[in-house]
Design an enzyme around this catalytic site. Structure first.
Site, PDB file in Angstrom:
ATOM      1  N   SER A   1       0.854  -1.191   0.000  1.00  0.00           N
ATOM      2  CA  SER A   1       0.000   0.000   0.000  1.00  0.00           C
ATOM      3  C   SER A   1       0.888   1.239   0.000  1.00  0.00           C
ATOM      4  CB  SER A   1      -0.894  -0.003   1.240  1.00  0.00           C
ATOM      5  OG  SER A   1      -1.373   1.294   1.477  1.00  0.00           O
TER       6      SER A   1
ATOM      7  N   HIS B   1      -1.474  -1.774  -4.051  1.00  0.00           N
ATOM      8  CA  HIS B   1      -2.701  -1.421  -3.335  1.00  0.00           C
ATOM      9  C   HIS B   1      -2.802   0.100  -3.241  1.00  0.00           C
ATOM     10  CE1 HIS B   1      -6.006  -2.334  -0.582  1.00  0.00           C
ATOM     11  NE2 HIS B   1      -5.562  -1.362   0.208  1.00  0.00           N
TER      12      HIS B   1
ATOM     13  N   ASP C   1      -4.885   3.111  -1.745  1.00  0.00           N
ATOM     14  CA  ASP C   1      -5.879   3.514  -0.751  1.00  0.00           C
ATOM     15  C   ASP C   1      -6.399   4.907  -1.060  1.00  0.00           C
ATOM     16  OD1 ASP C   1      -6.061   1.339   1.170  1.00  0.00           O
ATOM     17  OD2 ASP C   1      -3.928   1.732   1.547  1.00  0.00           O
TER      18      ASP C   1
ATOM     19  N   MET D   1      -8.710   7.832  -0.067  1.00  0.00           N
ATOM     20  CA  MET D   1      -9.400   8.301   1.149  1.00  0.00           C
ATOM     21  C   MET D   1      -9.921   9.708   0.914  1.00  0.00           C
ATOM     22  SD  MET D   1      -6.650   7.079   3.966  1.00  0.00           S
ATOM     23  CE  MET D   1      -6.183   5.364   4.166  1.00  0.00           C
TER      24      MET D   1
ATOM     25  N   HIS E   1      -8.631   0.540  -3.452  1.00  0.00           N
ATOM     26  CA  HIS E   1      -9.492   0.376  -2.280  1.00  0.00           C
ATOM     27  C   HIS E   1     -10.138   1.733  -2.015  1.00  0.00           C
ATOM     28  CE1 HIS E   1      -9.490  -0.444   2.380  1.00  0.00           C
ATOM     29  NE2 HIS E   1     -10.702  -0.301   1.885  1.00  0.00           N
TER      30      HIS E   1
ATOM     31  N   MET F   1     -12.056   4.196  -0.154  1.00  0.00           N
ATOM     32  CA  MET F   1     -12.631   4.573   1.138  1.00  0.00           C
ATOM     33  C   MET F   1     -13.284   5.939   0.946  1.00  0.00           C
ATOM     34  SD  MET F   1      -9.534   3.181   3.469  1.00  0.00           S
ATOM     35  CE  MET F   1      -8.434   3.067   2.082  1.00  0.00           C
TER      36      MET F   1
ATOM     37  N   MET G   1     -11.171  -5.903   6.703  1.00  0.00           N
ATOM     38  CA  MET G   1     -10.276  -4.922   7.310  1.00  0.00           C
ATOM     39  C   MET G   1      -9.821  -5.427   8.681  1.00  0.00           C
ATOM     40  SD  MET G   1      -9.938  -2.450   5.123  1.00  0.00           S
ATOM     41  CE  MET G   1      -8.906  -1.454   6.176  1.00  0.00           C
TER      42      MET G   1
ATOM     43  N   ASP H   1      -6.332  -6.579   5.138  1.00  0.00           N
ATOM     44  CA  ASP H   1      -5.836  -5.203   5.000  1.00  0.00           C
ATOM     45  C   ASP H   1      -5.765  -4.523   6.359  1.00  0.00           C
ATOM     46  OD1 ASP H   1      -5.157  -2.659   4.275  1.00  0.00           O
ATOM     47  OD2 ASP H   1      -6.875  -2.313   2.957  1.00  0.00           O
TER      48      ASP H   1
END
Ligand code: DX5
Ligand code: ZN
Length: 565
Positions: free
Chosen positions: A307, A332, A334, A336, A365, A367, A439, A477
């Site tokens: 990540s 990965h 992330d 956000m 991913h 979020m 998670m 994760d």
């Protein structure tokens, strides 16, 4: 004689829909290739003979072609507009038949007739003809066995199609052992003369032929220079990386007036560690009693997904490059938004820029608060896996997103926060979900402490998924390091997101190598346990001795190994 019961991961749709230009639904393709190896090894064990080595070195090559790249119709193998696949290294037949089975040409069960009298699946494949109905089948374009000839056949087809102004593309798989044959080089000389840009040769460069290493028997290097000198367009890749294969297959489509060769560096027997890179496994069947353990090994592959938000919040390009060089399987990402989680990272525009760097699959991913509204941006940024959170989608939102992802050829995923239970409505859609992220921290930041209670949650979800014949992956994760990696592996996770454990200290390369080592320890322990259960522990250790020696201490078998010597 008792037949083996054919086992594969259920739920894999085996209808070959192949649309050029889409992304590849990476995780599904990965599973299909895993199924090919599982089927091939069962067929070989059932027959008591056959070639696991070449079936396994070429598994991704055939998978990339039949499950993604080629235009073909399993229910109409002689479709005029099909692309052709000529398997010149025809002893890889078990892998080829298994690929046909997973693509929907033949029933999966048929693999157990491999090499049997009266079977369509002979040790060396026979091109379909009415006269040889019983031991040939539609789909096989070329009867192989004598090495070195298939490339000439492919050239003949390519030349004919070109002269007729047809669009069909011709793919030929050749071996490096086979490259000892003079006819390969006569063919190599002729294809550029005819400007066959509809021809793509893939060299399965596994460095082993029958009973030795190619470079001892008849050196082939510098193989790249040889083909260049014959005026071919040459691309060299890792032939076990589906993304590199597809990238190369896309690139050669743009070449004009010259044939192309993709030198696919592979490992003979890849997938089963004690078979890998050992000449003795060129053409040998494993004992039947090993099959359940071998199938378990093939399903135990661990994908490491660093990540990039972990560590310094900059130099994403460099971080990706380093992870790729260190052997990461996915990157990965992330995303956000500062609303769903109390932190902002980056958005689709950043991913779009990073995408230009590499073909390594992007595991996004999201979020974010309203994924339905913005998921299109991440599709356009060409992520390979896109996961949205269960807390911000109900079933209908999820389905809407799911349809968009499937249409774009992207692997769909769903993520569940530590406090979120498995939503039961997922049961009905598992066929269309390639990954479930459980998670193991509350999302928002890298470098948090792993929540141990998540191990039970993961194992429980694993049981539900198993009951539902789930084909996809569980991804862990949050807080995955050398210790927790082994634990989540045992709980069923096969994709490991690793932020701090990869980027938290300077040597990214060694960090990934260490994590990979821990994954291998976890795998060996699991297989040993299985062998004990099956009452073949010492036999298993004996077959796998050269692999187990470096792990002896960690898996606690020093004395047992000593006794075998
Ligand atoms: C948490 C993210 C994770 C995390 C991984 O919100 O989804 O991907 O950053 O980093 P580590 O491994 O450091 O927990
Ligand atoms: Zn994440």
């Amino acid at each position: 004689m008792r037949h083996l019961e054919i086992i594969i991961l259920n739920g894999i749709s085996n209808v070959g829909v192949n649309s050029v230009g889409l992304n590849m639904r990476y995780l599904e393709l990965k599973r299909k290739v895993q199924n090919v190896r599982m089927l091939a090894i069962q067929g070989i064990a059932e027959a008591g003979s056959g070639h696991p080595g070449a079936s396994f070195s070429a598994a991704e090559i055939m998978g990339a072609l039949y499950f993604h790249k080629m235009n073909h119709r399993p229910n109409k193998p002689d479709w005029e507009e099909r692309d052709f696949f000529i398997n010149s290294k025809a002893h890889s037949a078990p892998g080829h038949y298994a690929t046909f089975a997973v693509a929907g040409y033949i029933p999966l069960e048929e693999i157990k007739t491999l090499r049997k009298l009266g079977s369509r699946l002979q040790g060396h494949p026979v091109r379909y003809s009415e006269r040889q109905k019983e031991h040939s089948f539609p789909g096989i374009e070329y009867s192989g066995g004598s090495e070195g000839i298939g490339l000439s056949v492919a050239i003949g087809i390519a030349l004919a199609k070109k002269r007729d102004g047809k669009k069909n593309r011709i793919y030929a798989l050749i071996g490096d052992g086979e490259s000892n044959e003079g006819q390969i080089w006569e063919a190599a000389m002729s294809a550029p003369k005819f400007k066959l840009d509809n021809l793509v040769v893939i060299l399965d460069r596994n460095n082993i032929q029958q009973d030795g290493f190619t470079e001892d028997i008849m050196p082939l290097d510098p193989v790249r220079d040889k083909w260049s000198a014959f005026n071919w367009n040459v691309i060299e890749i890792n032939g076990h990386k589906i993304e590199q294969l597809i990238d190369a297959l896309n690139r050669v489509e743009k070449v004009e007036d010259r044939p192309s060769i993709i030198i696919a560096n592979t490992v003979k027997g890849n997938g089963i560690k004690h078979m890998a890179n050992t000449p003795q496994w060129h053409g040998k069947a494993p004992p039947r009693k090993h099959i359940p353990i071998l199938l378990d090994e093939l399903q135990s592959e661990v994908l490491i997904a660093p990540s990039i938000i972990a560590g310094e919040r900059e130099n994403y390009e460099e971080k990706i490059k380093k992870a790729e060089r260190g052997g990461a399987d996915l990157i990965h990402l992330d995303v956000m938004d500062g609303k769903f989680v109390p932190n902002v990272s980056f958005f689709a525009d950043t991913i779009k820029n990073l995408r230009k760097l590499t073909s390594i699959p992007f595991d996004a991913h999201l979020m974010i608060e309203n994924p339905v509204d913005s998921v299109q941006q991440y599709i356009d940024a060409r992520c390979d896996v896109i996961t949205v959170h269960g807390e911000v989608c109900n079933e209908s939102d999820f389905l809407e997103i799911n349809q968009m992802l499937l249409k774009a050829g992207i692997s769909p995923g769903i993520a569940l926060n530590p406090a979120t239970p498995y939503p039961t409505w997922l049961d009905d859609h598992l066929n269309n979900i390639d990954v479930i992220i459980v998670m193991s921290v509350n999302p928002g930041f890298a470098g948090q402490k792993f929540i141990p209670e998540m191990l039970d949650k993961m194992a429980d979800i694993g049981k539900i998924l198993k009951r539902n014949n789930y084909k996809g992956f569980i991804e862990a994760d949050g807080g995955i390091d050398a210790t927790t990696l082994q634990q989540v592996f045992d709980a069923g996770a096969r994709i490991m997101v690793t932020g701090n454990a990869v980027y938290g200290s300077a040597d990214i390369n060694s960090n990934i190598i260490q994590l990979r080592h821990k994954a291998n320890v976890a795998i060996e322990l699991k297989l040993l346990e299985y062998a004990t259960l099956m009452d073949i522990r010492s036999d298993w250790i004996k077959s796998r001795k050269h692999i187990l020696i470096p792990f002896a201490k960690e898996v606690g078998i020093e004395e047992e190994l000593h006794a075998i010597k």
